[in-house]
Write an enzyme that holds these catalytic residues in place. Sequence first.
Site, PDB file in Angstrom:
ATOM      1  N   TYR A 137      -1.886  -1.712  10.380  1.00 50.27           N
ATOM      2  CA  TYR A 137      -1.507  -1.650   8.616  1.00 50.27           C
ATOM      3  C   TYR A 137      -0.603  -1.258   8.685  1.00 50.27           C
ATOM      4  O   TYR A 137      -0.293  -1.745   7.253  1.00 50.27           O
ATOM      5  CB  TYR A 137      -3.129  -1.138   8.261  1.00 50.27           C
ATOM      6  N   SER A 169       0.901  -1.464   0.094  1.00 51.18           N
ATOM      7  CA  SER A 169       0.382   0.309  -0.172  1.00 51.18           C
ATOM      8  C   SER A 169       0.995   1.165  -0.082  1.00 51.18           C
ATOM      9  O   SER A 169       2.228   1.228   0.219  1.00 51.18           O
ATOM     10  CB  SER A 169      -0.608   0.253   1.459  1.00 51.18           C
TER      11      SER A 169
HETATM   12  P1  NAD Z   1     -12.160  -6.053  -0.114  1.00 50.64           P
HETATM   13  O1  NAD Z   1     -12.089  -5.950   1.498  1.00 50.64           O
HETATM   14  O2  NAD Z   1     -12.612  -5.267  -0.972  1.00 50.64           O
HETATM   15  O3  NAD Z   1     -11.603  -7.348  -0.404  1.00 50.64           O
HETATM   16  C1  NAD Z   1     -11.019  -8.201   0.754  1.00 50.64           C
HETATM   17  C2  NAD Z   1     -10.816  -9.528   0.406  1.00 50.64           C
HETATM   18  O4  NAD Z   1      -9.593 -10.265   1.783  1.00 50.64           O
HETATM   19  C3  NAD Z   1     -12.395  -9.813   0.868  1.00 50.64           C
HETATM   20  O5  NAD Z   1     -12.749 -10.906   0.004  1.00 50.64           O
HETATM   21  C4  NAD Z   1     -12.073 -10.708   1.996  1.00 50.64           C
HETATM   22  O6  NAD Z   1     -13.180 -11.738   2.236  1.00 50.64           O
HETATM   23  C5  NAD Z   1     -10.777 -11.383   2.151  1.00 50.64           C
HETATM   24  N1  NAD Z   1     -10.142 -11.557   3.717  1.00 50.64           N
HETATM   25  C6  NAD Z   1     -10.200 -11.181   4.319  1.00 50.64           C
HETATM   26  N2  NAD Z   1      -9.589 -11.342   5.519  1.00 50.64           N
HETATM   27  C7  NAD Z   1      -8.630 -12.983   5.175  1.00 50.64           C
HETATM   28  C8  NAD Z   1      -8.072 -14.010   5.260  1.00 50.64           C
HETATM   29  N3  NAD Z   1      -8.104 -14.163   6.301  1.00 50.64           N
HETATM   30  N4  NAD Z   1      -8.159 -15.425   4.870  1.00 50.64           N
HETATM   31  C9  NAD Z   1      -8.877 -14.739   3.479  1.00 50.64           C
HETATM   32  N5  NAD Z   1      -8.927 -14.084   2.775  1.00 50.64           N
HETATM   33  C10 NAD Z   1      -9.457 -12.901   4.191  1.00 50.64           C
HETATM   34  O7  NAD Z   1     -10.181  -5.335   0.234  1.00 50.64           O
HETATM   35  P2  NAD Z   1      -9.366  -4.245  -1.096  1.00 50.64           P
HETATM   36  O8  NAD Z   1      -9.532  -2.600  -0.927  1.00 50.64           O
HETATM   37  O9  NAD Z   1      -9.801  -5.187  -2.164  1.00 50.64           O
HETATM   38  O10 NAD Z   1      -8.129  -5.448  -0.569  1.00 50.64           O
HETATM   39  C11 NAD Z   1      -7.251  -5.691  -0.786  1.00 50.64           C
HETATM   40  C12 NAD Z   1      -5.680  -6.037  -0.462  1.00 50.64           C
HETATM   41  O11 NAD Z   1      -5.365  -4.283  -1.348  1.00 50.64           O
HETATM   42  C13 NAD Z   1      -5.357  -5.712   1.164  1.00 50.64           C
HETATM   43  O12 NAD Z   1      -4.615  -6.096   1.136  1.00 50.64           O
HETATM   44  C14 NAD Z   1      -5.719  -4.168   0.848  1.00 50.64           C
HETATM   45  O13 NAD Z   1      -4.896  -3.814   2.371  1.00 50.64           O
HETATM   46  C15 NAD Z   1      -4.857  -3.695  -0.176  1.00 50.64           C
HETATM   47  N6  NAD Z   1      -5.079  -1.988  -0.616  1.00 50.64           N
HETATM   48  C16 NAD Z   1      -6.069  -1.275  -0.193  1.00 50.64           C
HETATM   49  C17 NAD Z   1      -5.963  -0.406  -0.464  1.00 50.64           C
HETATM   50  C18 NAD Z   1      -7.642   0.294  -1.276  1.00 50.64           C
HETATM   51  O14 NAD Z   1      -7.617   1.745  -1.402  1.00 50.64           O
HETATM   52  N7  NAD Z   1      -8.707  -0.255  -1.472  1.00 50.64           N
HETATM   53  C19 NAD Z   1      -4.662   0.258  -1.079  1.00 50.64           C
HETATM   54  C20 NAD Z   1      -3.689  -0.384  -0.694  1.00 50.64           C
HETATM   55  C21 NAD Z   1      -3.605  -1.580  -0.870  1.00 50.64           C
END
Ligand code: NAD
Length: 258
Positions: free
Chosen positions: A153, A140
Amino acid sequence: MQELEGKIALVTGAASGIGRAIAQAYAKAGARVVIADLAADKAEEAAIAIGGNTIGIAMDVTDEAQVEDGFARTLRELGPVDILVSNAGVQIVAPLVDFRFDDWKRMLAIHLDGAFLTARAAMRQMKDAGRGGSILLMGSAHSHVASRLKAPYVTAKHGLLGLARTIAKEGAPDGIRANVMCPGFVRTPLVEKQIPEQAKTLGISEDAVVRDVMLRDTVDGEFTTLEDIADTAIFLAGFRSNALTGQSIVVTHGWYMH
Ligand code: NAD
């Protein structure tokens, strides 16, 4: 020939958001994709929606046995993985002085234990298969900068840089590369949930959270998109040599520059 023709990719947390967009892009690029997520039904639904040679499996990335089982099933049904995207993640926001220890441990388990367990399983299959591979860890902007209310985080996302650099060194003799993708804010369920929470904690409006907290330091006040991250994931997965390993690729509209 398509960019990822014949490759086998496992993406964690791929029933939703960024992981799902990457899984979809990989399938479109010709890969056989495993959608690994907490609930089997959601993972299977996503696999059906994406189509092609895609399967959905249940995998809690914090559980060693579930990770091992999921990789064993992948090997049986599709073959050894060529690409891992360790993407599963959650967000919990609170001031550090109020952060519950249980929540801290849960955050580190999902982001760090999950990356370790899946990377270890992927590396074992990649070494045995002898055809190299690409490991992508979902970092991130918070792999490089800190924000208030996000102690575990920020800590975990910084930690992924160390893990990727170590995998890069240990994996190199077997042609295994590791890189960290570092998105800025992308409008997924993870972020939508935070907007009202941060507004409440900081005592400001939801518009102000978006404008003055989330996007304040970008060059253009824009969110990063799912397509931006999927494109980056295709580029990194398809890269052919160890020239690009142990790096973090920051995709944030200039929020963080290095
Ligand atoms: P999201 O909530 O849409 O999806 C996350 C998914 O991870 C969900 O389907 C959830 O069921 C799954 N999950 C959670 N805990 C789990 C576990 N223990 N085992 C297996 N699956 C699990 O979130 P997103 O925004 O798509 O985030 C995905 C990744 O991207 C994360 O690592 C997040 O930190 C990172 N990220 C997101 C952003 C953003 O702005 N959305 C920015 C930077 C990084």
